[in-house]
Design a protein around this motif. Structure first.
Motif, PDB file in Angstrom:
ATOM      1  N   MET A  37      32.009  40.457  38.683  1.00 28.44           N
ATOM      2  CA  MET A  37      33.208  39.624  38.538  1.00 28.44           C
ATOM      3  C   MET A  37      34.056  39.728  39.800  1.00 28.44           C
ATOM      4  SD  MET A  37      36.052  39.681  35.527  1.00 28.44           S
ATOM      5  CE  MET A  37      36.068  38.159  34.620  1.00 28.44           C
ATOM      6  N   ASN A  38      34.779  38.731  40.031  1.00 28.97           N
ATOM      7  CA  ASN A  38      35.631  38.569  41.187  1.00 28.97           C
ATOM      8  C   ASN A  38      36.788  39.583  41.179  1.00 28.97           C
ATOM      9  OD1 ASN A  38      37.855  37.261  42.640  1.00 28.97           O
ATOM     10  ND2 ASN A  38      36.327  35.676  42.933  1.00 28.97           N
ATOM     11  N   GLN A  39      37.109  40.159  42.319  1.00 30.55           N
ATOM     12  CA  GLN A  39      38.111  41.216  42.416  1.00 30.55           C
ATOM     13  C   GLN A  39      39.465  40.824  41.834  1.00 30.55           C
ATOM     14  OE1 GLN A  39      39.031  42.478  46.398  1.00 30.55           O
ATOM     15  NE2 GLN A  39      40.616  43.857  45.728  1.00 30.55           N
ATOM     16  N   TYR A  40      40.021  39.689  42.253  1.00 29.62           N
ATOM     17  CA  TYR A  40      41.354  39.315  41.784  1.00 29.62           C
ATOM     18  C   TYR A  40      41.364  38.972  40.299  1.00 29.62           C
ATOM     19  CZ  TYR A  40      43.030  39.117  46.636  1.00 29.62           C
ATOM     20  OH  TYR A  40      43.400  39.416  47.922  1.00 29.62           O
ATOM     21  N   PHE A  41      40.337  38.292  39.847  1.00 29.94           N
ATOM     22  CA  PHE A  41      40.263  37.967  38.428  1.00 29.94           C
ATOM     23  C   PHE A  41      40.080  39.233  37.602  1.00 29.94           C
ATOM     24  CE2 PHE A  41      39.353  33.899  40.357  1.00 29.94           C
ATOM     25  CZ  PHE A  41      40.036  33.016  39.537  1.00 29.94           C
ATOM     26  N   ALA A  42      39.247  40.138  38.076  1.00 25.55           N
ATOM     27  CA  ALA A  42      39.023  41.401  37.370  1.00 25.55           C
ATOM     28  C   ALA A  42      40.316  42.215  37.323  1.00 25.55           C
ATOM     29  CB  ALA A  42      37.909  42.198  38.047  1.00 25.55           C
ATOM     30  N   LEU A  43      41.044  42.235  38.420  1.00 23.45           N
ATOM     31  CA  LEU A  43      42.300  42.980  38.477  1.00 23.45           C
ATOM     32  C   LEU A  43      43.258  42.528  37.379  1.00 23.45           C
ATOM     33  CD1 LEU A  43      44.097  45.012  40.053  1.00 23.45           C
ATOM     34  CD2 LEU A  43      44.807  43.079  41.486  1.00 23.45           C
ATOM     35  N   PHE A  44      43.298  41.225  37.143  1.00 26.78           N
ATOM     36  CA  PHE A  44      44.207  40.677  36.133  1.00 26.78           C
ATOM     37  C   PHE A  44      43.537  40.456  34.775  1.00 26.78           C
ATOM     38  CE2 PHE A  44      46.591  39.797  39.945  1.00 26.78           C
ATOM     39  CZ  PHE A  44      47.891  40.044  39.547  1.00 26.78           C
ATOM     40  N   GLN A  45      42.303  40.930  34.658  1.00 28.12           N
ATOM     41  CA  GLN A  45      41.535  40.812  33.406  1.00 28.12           C
ATOM     42  C   GLN A  45      41.482  39.365  32.925  1.00 28.12           C
ATOM     43  OE1 GLN A  45      43.321  43.634  30.715  1.00 28.12           O
ATOM     44  NE2 GLN A  45      42.792  45.376  32.000  1.00 28.12           N
ATOM     45  N   LEU A  46      41.133  38.486  33.860  1.00 24.89           N
ATOM     46  CA  LEU A  46      41.022  37.059  33.559  1.00 24.89           C
ATOM     47  C   LEU A  46      39.599  36.606  33.830  1.00 24.89           C
ATOM     48  CD1 LEU A  46      44.262  35.847  35.377  1.00 24.89           C
ATOM     49  CD2 LEU A  46      43.904  35.938  32.907  1.00 24.89           C
ATOM     50  N   PRO A  47      39.132  35.597  33.090  1.00 28.47           N
ATOM     51  CA  PRO A  47      37.798  35.059  33.389  1.00 28.47           C
ATOM     52  C   PRO A  47      37.797  34.369  34.752  1.00 28.47           C
ATOM     53  CG  PRO A  47      38.878  33.772  31.656  1.00 28.47           C
ATOM     54  CD  PRO A  47      39.769  34.941  31.955  1.00 28.47           C
ATOM     55  N   GLU A  48      36.679  34.465  35.435  1.00 32.92           N
ATOM     56  CA  GLU A  48      36.544  33.875  36.764  1.00 32.92           C
ATOM     57  C   GLU A  48      36.292  32.378  36.609  1.00 32.92           C
ATOM     58  OE1 GLU A  48      33.674  34.250  40.658  1.00 32.92           O
ATOM     59  OE2 GLU A  48      33.681  35.861  39.193  1.00 32.92           O
ATOM     60  N   GLN A  49      37.395  31.614  36.565  1.00 35.50           N
ATOM     61  CA  GLN A  49      37.317  30.170  36.399  1.00 35.50           C
ATOM     62  C   GLN A  49      38.577  29.539  36.952  1.00 35.50           C
ATOM     63  OE1 GLN A  49      36.934  30.176  32.139  1.00 35.50           O
ATOM     64  NE2 GLN A  49      39.131  29.988  31.810  1.00 35.50           N
ATOM     65  N   PHE A  50      38.522  28.238  37.176  1.00 30.53           N
ATOM     66  CA  PHE A  50      39.664  27.549  37.754  1.00 30.53           C
ATOM     67  C   PHE A  50      40.863  27.564  36.815  1.00 30.53           C
ATOM     68  CE2 PHE A  50      42.151  23.655  38.538  1.00 30.53           C
ATOM     69  CZ  PHE A  50      42.675  24.010  39.765  1.00 30.53           C
ATOM     70  N   PHE A  51      40.629  27.242  35.547  1.00 33.41           N
ATOM     71  CA  PHE A  51      41.736  27.244  34.593  1.00 33.41           C
ATOM     72  C   PHE A  51      42.145  28.685  34.320  1.00 33.41           C
ATOM     73  CE2 PHE A  51      43.404  27.770  30.321  1.00 33.41           C
ATOM     74  CZ  PHE A  51      44.502  26.939  30.383  1.00 33.41           C
ATOM     75  N   VAL A  52      43.442  28.962  34.461  1.00 36.34           N
ATOM     76  CA  VAL A  52      43.967  30.305  34.233  1.00 36.34           C
ATOM     77  C   VAL A  52      45.085  30.225  33.206  1.00 36.34           C
ATOM     78  CG1 VAL A  52      45.292  32.183  35.312  1.00 36.34           C
ATOM     79  CG2 VAL A  52      43.365  31.185  36.517  1.00 36.34           C
ATOM     80  N   ASP A  53      45.063  31.159  32.271  1.00 32.49           N
ATOM     81  CA  ASP A  53      46.137  31.281  31.290  1.00 32.49           C
ATOM     82  C   ASP A  53      47.348  31.857  32.032  1.00 32.49           C
ATOM     83  OD1 ASP A  53      47.944  32.177  29.339  1.00 32.49           O
ATOM     84  OD2 ASP A  53      46.351  32.791  27.963  1.00 32.49           O
ATOM     85  N   GLN A  54      48.324  30.995  32.328  1.00 28.88           N
ATOM     86  CA  GLN A  54      49.480  31.399  33.134  1.00 28.88           C
ATOM     87  C   GLN A  54      50.300  32.502  32.460  1.00 28.88           C
ATOM     88  OE1 GLN A  54      50.283  30.483  36.292  1.00 28.88           O
ATOM     89  NE2 GLN A  54      48.425  29.275  36.374  1.00 28.88           N
ATOM     90  N   VAL A  55      50.406  32.458  31.141  1.00 25.33           N
ATOM     91  CA  VAL A  55      51.173  33.482  30.425  1.00 25.33           C
ATOM     92  C   VAL A  55      50.495  34.843  30.579  1.00 25.33           C
ATOM     93  CG1 VAL A  55      51.969  34.237  28.141  1.00 25.33           C
ATOM     94  CG2 VAL A  55      52.174  31.827  28.808  1.00 25.33           C
ATOM     95  N   LYS A  56      49.179  34.868  30.410  1.00 23.48           N
ATOM     96  CA  LYS A  56      48.446  36.130  30.564  1.00 23.48           C
ATOM     97  C   LYS A  56      48.521  36.620  32.010  1.00 23.48           C
ATOM     98  CE  LYS A  56      44.153  38.459  29.482  1.00 23.48           C
ATOM     99  NZ  LYS A  56      42.826  38.387  28.923  1.00 23.48           N
ATOM    100  N   LEU A  57      48.426  35.703  32.956  1.00 20.70           N
ATOM    101  CA  LEU A  57      48.545  36.076  34.362  1.00 20.70           C
ATOM    102  C   LEU A  57      49.899  36.725  34.624  1.00 20.70           C
ATOM    103  CD1 LEU A  57      47.507  36.026  37.312  1.00 20.70           C
ATOM    104  CD2 LEU A  57      48.472  33.719  37.489  1.00 20.70           C
ATOM    105  N   GLU A  58      50.970  36.106  34.147  1.00 21.43           N
ATOM    106  CA  GLU A  58      52.326  36.652  34.323  1.00 21.43           C
ATOM    107  C   GLU A  58      52.468  38.022  33.652  1.00 21.43           C
ATOM    108  OE1 GLU A  58      55.437  35.591  35.595  1.00 21.43           O
ATOM    109  OE2 GLU A  58      54.406  33.994  36.661  1.00 21.43           O
ATOM    110  N   ASP A  59      52.005  38.112  32.411  1.00 21.89           N
ATOM    111  CA  ASP A  59      52.117  39.379  31.680  1.00 21.89           C
ATOM    112  C   ASP A  59      51.357  40.492  32.383  1.00 21.89           C
ATOM    113  OD1 ASP A  59      53.657  38.087  29.770  1.00 21.89           O
ATOM    114  OD2 ASP A  59      52.044  37.943  28.289  1.00 21.89           O
ATOM    115  N   ASN A  60      50.140  40.197  32.813  1.00 21.74           N
ATOM    116  CA  ASN A  60      49.332  41.212  33.486  1.00 21.74           C
ATOM    117  C   ASN A  60      49.927  41.575  34.841  1.00 21.74           C
ATOM    118  OD1 ASN A  60      47.689  41.100  31.267  1.00 21.74           O
ATOM    119  ND2 ASN A  60      45.969  40.154  32.292  1.00 21.74           N
ATOM    120  N   TYR A  61      50.502  40.592  35.519  1.00 21.64           N
ATOM    121  CA  TYR A  61      51.155  40.870  36.801  1.00 21.64           C
ATOM    122  C   TYR A  61      52.310  41.852  36.601  1.00 21.64           C
ATOM    123  CZ  TYR A  61      54.117  40.323  40.883  1.00 21.64           C
ATOM    124  OH  TYR A  61      54.909  40.573  41.969  1.00 21.64           O
ATOM    125  N   ARG A  62      53.152  41.577  35.628  1.00 23.34           N
ATOM    126  CA  ARG A  62      54.296  42.454  35.379  1.00 23.34           C
ATOM    127  C   ARG A  62      53.839  43.872  35.030  1.00 23.34           C
ATOM    128  NH1 ARG A  62      56.975  37.716  33.802  1.00 23.34           N
ATOM    129  NH2 ARG A  62      56.425  37.694  31.631  1.00 23.34           N
TER     130      ARG A  62
END
Length: 167
Positions: free
Chosen positions: A1-26
């Protein structure tokens, strides 16, 4: 899996769950915040700073659709932003020229309504382009996705110029 996607525990795809991205970032930013490492060794402090920089860069890329698309393509060996990619469909170039003329006219005349209408038109075109980009990734059409990224860069640059022209 891709480093940045893995870091944020997101699937490696164009569509990103913005809420999950924000929560994981925080959550990640809080874990690596320099204040948490103030009493630690210099090595641990440096590691925390490096991790914070990685988290911030990953977030910046994943939160911006065109940057995220370029990143996904880069992971597949395609540099969408390479300078040798200068060919665009004639229709796209003609539309760009028309919008640039519209922008210049609106700026010269100080027509804020025309600028706002142009901004809305560009925003709609960018939304359509992002939808096409998602479809290209879903269908694993990487070269068309790269072309859409390049076109999107033009649109975002034009958007920035319009925003700069508006008060």
């Amino acid at each position: 899996m891709n480093q940045y996607f893995a870091l944020f525990q997101l699937p490696e795809q164009f569509f990103v769950d913005q809420v999950k991205l924000e929560d994981n970032y925080r959550a990640l930013a809080a874990q690596c915040h320099p204040d948490r490492f103030a009493a630690k060794s210099a090595f641990e402090q440096k590691q925390a700073m490096l991790m914070t920089a990685t988290i911030n860069e990953a977030y910046r890329i994943l939160s911006q659709p065109l940057d995220r698309a370029a990143y996904l393509l880069q992971q597949k060996g395609i540099n969408a932003d390479a300078p040798e990619h200068t060919r665009f469909p004639a229709e796209f170039l003609m539309q760009q020229m028309q919008w640039r003329e519209d922008l210049a006219e609106a700026q010269q005349s100080g027509d804020k309504t025309a600028l706002k209408n142009l901004a809305d038109t560009i925003q709609l075109s960018l939304q359509q382009l992002l939808s096409q980009l998602n479809t290209a990734f879903v269908n694993n059409q990487l070269e068309p996705a790269a072309e859409l990224v390049r076109q999107g860069r033009f649109l975002t640059k034009l958007q920035a110029e319009i925003s700069h022209a508006l008060p």
